[in-house]
Design a protein around this motif. Structure first.
Motif, PDB file in Angstrom:
ATOM      1  N   GLY A   1     -17.595  48.854  10.719  1.00  0.00           N
ATOM      2  CA  GLY A   1     -18.791  49.222  11.459  1.00  0.00           C
ATOM      3  C   GLY A   1     -18.667  48.769  12.901  1.00  0.00           C
ATOM      4  N   VAL A   2     -19.503  49.341  13.762  1.00  0.00           N
ATOM      5  CA  VAL A   2     -19.436  48.979  15.172  1.00  0.00           C
ATOM      6  C   VAL A   2     -20.857  48.795  15.716  1.00  0.00           C
ATOM      7  CG1 VAL A   2     -19.270  51.386  15.942  1.00  0.00           C
ATOM      8  CG2 VAL A   2     -18.351  49.576  17.383  1.00  0.00           C
ATOM      9  N   ILE A   3     -20.999  47.846  16.633  1.00  0.00           N
ATOM     10  CA  ILE A   3     -22.305  47.622  17.265  1.00  0.00           C
ATOM     11  C   ILE A   3     -22.160  47.834  18.771  1.00  0.00           C
ATOM     12  CG2 ILE A   3     -24.143  45.947  17.725  1.00  0.00           C
ATOM     13  CD1 ILE A   3     -23.372  44.493  15.190  1.00  0.00           C
ATOM     14  N   TYR A   4     -23.039  48.673  19.339  1.00  0.00           N
ATOM     15  CA  TYR A   4     -23.109  48.825  20.794  1.00  0.00           C
ATOM     16  C   TYR A   4     -24.375  48.108  21.242  1.00  0.00           C
ATOM     17  CZ  TYR A   4     -19.456  52.301  20.343  1.00  0.00           C
ATOM     18  OH  TYR A   4     -18.270  52.912  20.067  1.00  0.00           O
ATOM     19  N   ASP A   5     -24.369  47.550  22.440  1.00  0.00           N
ATOM     20  CA  ASP A   5     -25.569  46.844  22.880  1.00  0.00           C
ATOM     21  C   ASP A   5     -26.613  47.828  23.409  1.00  0.00           C
ATOM     22  OD1 ASP A   5     -24.828  47.485  25.431  1.00  0.00           O
ATOM     23  OD2 ASP A   5     -24.255  45.447  26.018  1.00  0.00           O
TER      24      ASP A   5
ATOM     25  N   ARG B   1     -23.013  49.603  25.570  1.00  0.00           N
ATOM     26  CA  ARG B   1     -21.660  49.069  25.745  1.00  0.00           C
ATOM     27  C   ARG B   1     -21.191  48.458  24.432  1.00  0.00           C
ATOM     28  NH1 ARG B   1     -23.288  45.936  30.949  1.00  0.00           N
ATOM     29  NH2 ARG B   1     -24.214  44.781  29.229  1.00  0.00           N
ATOM     30  N   PHE B   2     -19.892  48.557  24.197  1.00  0.00           N
ATOM     31  CA  PHE B   2     -19.328  48.012  22.953  1.00  0.00           C
ATOM     32  C   PHE B   2     -19.625  46.510  22.842  1.00  0.00           C
ATOM     33  CE2 PHE B   2     -16.030  45.713  20.720  1.00  0.00           C
ATOM     34  CZ  PHE B   2     -15.851  46.443  19.563  1.00  0.00           C
ATOM     35  N   LEU B   3     -20.094  46.094  21.683  1.00  0.00           N
ATOM     36  CA  LEU B   3     -20.347  44.674  21.488  1.00  0.00           C
ATOM     37  C   LEU B   3     -19.396  44.080  20.436  1.00  0.00           C
ATOM     38  CD1 LEU B   3     -22.046  42.092  21.927  1.00  0.00           C
ATOM     39  CD2 LEU B   3     -23.594  42.915  20.162  1.00  0.00           C
ATOM     40  N   ALA B   4     -19.376  44.689  19.271  1.00  0.00           N
ATOM     41  CA  ALA B   4     -18.549  44.102  18.202  1.00  0.00           C
ATOM     42  C   ALA B   4     -18.111  45.140  17.180  1.00  0.00           C
ATOM     43  CB  ALA B   4     -19.332  43.000  17.498  1.00  0.00           C
ATOM     44  N   LEU B   5     -16.960  44.822  16.611  1.00  0.00           N
ATOM     45  CA  LEU B   5     -16.417  45.642  15.536  1.00  0.00           C
ATOM     46  C   LEU B   5     -16.377  44.731  14.312  1.00  0.00           C
ATOM     47  CD1 LEU B   5     -14.686  48.278  14.984  1.00  0.00           C
ATOM     48  CD2 LEU B   5     -12.718  46.833  15.477  1.00  0.00           C
ATOM     49  N   GLY B   6     -16.702  45.271  13.152  1.00  0.00           N
ATOM     50  CA  GLY B   6     -16.707  44.363  12.012  1.00  0.00           C
ATOM     51  C   GLY B   6     -16.594  45.059  10.676  1.00  0.00           C
ATOM     52  N   LEU B   7     -16.622  44.237   9.627  1.00  0.00           N
ATOM     53  CA  LEU B   7     -16.565  44.765   8.267  1.00  0.00           C
ATOM     54  C   LEU B   7     -17.953  45.213   7.866  1.00  0.00           C
ATOM     55  CD1 LEU B   7     -14.438  42.021   6.509  1.00  0.00           C
ATOM     56  CD2 LEU B   7     -13.704  44.348   7.042  1.00  0.00           C
TER      57      LEU B   7
ATOM     58  N   LEU C   1     -14.910  40.797  18.891  1.00  0.00           N
ATOM     59  CA  LEU C   1     -16.043  40.759  19.812  1.00  0.00           C
ATOM     60  C   LEU C   1     -15.583  41.170  21.206  1.00  0.00           C
ATOM     61  CD1 LEU C   1     -18.989  39.650  19.524  1.00  0.00           C
ATOM     62  CD2 LEU C   1     -18.138  37.478  20.401  1.00  0.00           C
ATOM     63  N   GLY C   2     -16.458  41.853  21.933  1.00  0.00           N
ATOM     64  CA  GLY C   2     -16.188  42.078  23.361  1.00  0.00           C
ATOM     65  C   GLY C   2     -15.460  43.353  23.703  1.00  0.00           C
ATOM     66  N   LYS C   3     -14.304  43.597  23.069  1.00  0.00           N
ATOM     67  CA  LYS C   3     -13.635  44.862  23.366  1.00  0.00           C
ATOM     68  C   LYS C   3     -13.079  45.502  22.092  1.00  0.00           C
ATOM     69  CE  LYS C   3      -9.294  42.781  24.982  1.00  0.00           C
ATOM     70  NZ  LYS C   3      -9.355  41.385  24.939  1.00  0.00           N
TER      71      LYS C   3
END
Ligand code: SAH
Length: 398
Positions: free
Chosen positions: A39-43, A47-53, A67-69
């Motif tokens: 999954g991915v979170i944009y702020d 803008r990209f914030l985090a990529l995760g499970l 985190l971050g990029k």
């Protein structure tokens, strides 16, 4: 990849290193069309914030991987995280330790994944099924990096079993190796221990108490020791190696007591242990402590290392009552030092110490704090919620 929207407040928290999103915090509707483990979170500025499970079946549905990029989650990424984790633990091998935690989940950048090493066996414990699609890749990497003989899979109790073809994984499965025996021997500070990596609690051994066991060895000389919640005898073996006079073990699990005897023989071959030097009491710790008190038995060193009394936030209050009661019961049979530990993540450090002191105080017993300890180097902590292990050494009596 699943796109997740969360509040600005939570975005700020995540930016500072908090690695989790719970289902109730997800603000957008997510269509569950096909299994997707990332999954991915944009702020709020997109803008990209985090990529995760991403784990659609779990309350804790998102765990930050990067985190971050944006980054590709592939073998190179896993290798980087694994190598950073290995560097931190290098000194353990020089101390004669071949059983330690290689990856401590979120705190080593691989959330929901714990990797413990016991000599040439690796035990992989997963807390989310989102790792299933990566398992083949991970196993190959682990084998290459550790030249391991076997890799055993352990699954957390409440893990959901989604992800289609990957849902066949089960607790105790041998991912690599012949699975001939689930018993593995390893070293900790040059002492030897046997673990059952398939049936044993956690991944087989309570690796997190290594530093406390070492401290107990240092203070054990000529002392009589009561090891309450002894499991496979970790503290007992150290106390005997430190020259203690006697050990009494207490545990409700006969399998644990039997394993402890095996560990004793392994470390002191040919030595006989008459009952006045070593004995075991099988049963409930609270009842046994009450019995020892009524028999007016005292020990120079009492070890209290119980299982987690609070499995979730709701149990915090009752856990504190139990910690106080246990500390009281321990202090009532202690004539020298009391060691009290808690591994409940849901019981904050200061609340635990207060409970211990309240308990001892309620029996009218005098005490003095000698030391407090926390996490060992192979159990790093990078965010508040990951801190769970706390313990105090107290001098009991006038
Ligand atoms: N001190 C150990 C780890 C303790 S784990 C070590 O260093 O390895 C907790 C142990 O408490 C387990 O072995 C479990 O069987 C035991 N236990 C749980 N509830 C108990 C109870 N009510 N009375 C006695 N033992 C108990």
């Amino acid at each position: 990849m699943i796109k997740i929207q969360i509040s600005k407040t939570l975005q700020g928290k995540i930016r500072k290193g908090y690695p989790w999103v719970f289902k109730y915090q997800v603000q957008n509707r997510i269509l569950e069309s096909q299994p997707e483990n990332l999954g991915v979170i944009y702020d709020h500025n997109n803008r990209f914030l985090a990529l995760g499970l991403w784990d659609p079946d779990a309350d804790l549905c998102f765990r930050v991987l990067n985190l971050g990029k944006p980054r590709e989650i592939n073998t190179g990424f896993f290798l980087e995280r694994l190598q950073s984790a290995k560097i931190i633990r290098e000194e353990l091998e020089h101390q004669g330790t071949t059983g330690y935690r290689v990856i401590n989940g979120e705190n080593d950048g691989l959330p929901g994944l714990v990797l413990d090493r016991y000599e040439d066996t690796l035990v992989l414990k997963l807390y989310t099924a989102s790792w299933f699609p990566f398992l083949d890749e991970l196993c190959e990497l682990f084998q290459k990096e550790f030249k391991s003989r076997q890799v055993v899979l352990r699954l957390a109790r409440n893990i959901s079993k989604s992800f289609g073809v990957h849902s066949a994984y089960r607790d105790g499965q041998i991912l690599v190796g012949d699975g001939n025996s689930s018993w593995v021997q390893f070293k900790e500070n040059r002492l030897k221990f046997l673990v059952d990596v398939v049936e044993g609690q956690k991944t087989g051994f309570f690796l997190d108490q290594r530093d406390n066991r070492l401290k107990i060895r240092e203070m054990a000389k000529d002392r009589s020791v009561l090891n309450v919640f002894s499991y496979s005898g970790g503290f007992s073996v150290y106390a005997l190696a430190g020259g203690c006079r006697s050990v009494v073990e207490v545990d409700s699990n006969p399998f644990a007591l039997e394993t402890s005897l095996r560990n004793l023989k392994l470390n002191f071959p040919g030595k006989s242990f008459p009952a006045q030097n070593f004995s075991q009491k099988e049963g409930d710790a609270f009842q046994i402590l009450a019995g020892l008190k009524s028999e007016k038995q005292f020990f120079d060193l009492v070890i209290l290392d119980p299982p987690a009394f609070a499995r979730n936030k709701k149990h915090k209050a009752q856990a504190l009552v139990a910690y106080a009661k246990l500390a009281k019961a321990g202090a009532e049979v202690a004539s020298g030092i009391l060691f009290a530990a808690s591994c409940s993540a849901h019981v904050p450090e200061n609340d635990f110490y207060d409970a211990v002191y309240r308990g001892i105080g309620s029996a009218g017993i005098k005490y003095e704090e000698i030391a407090r300890t926390g996490h060992a180097l192979d159990h790093p902590v990078t965010f508040a919620e990951a801190f769970y292990l706390k313990s105090a050494y107290l001098k009991i009596g006038p």
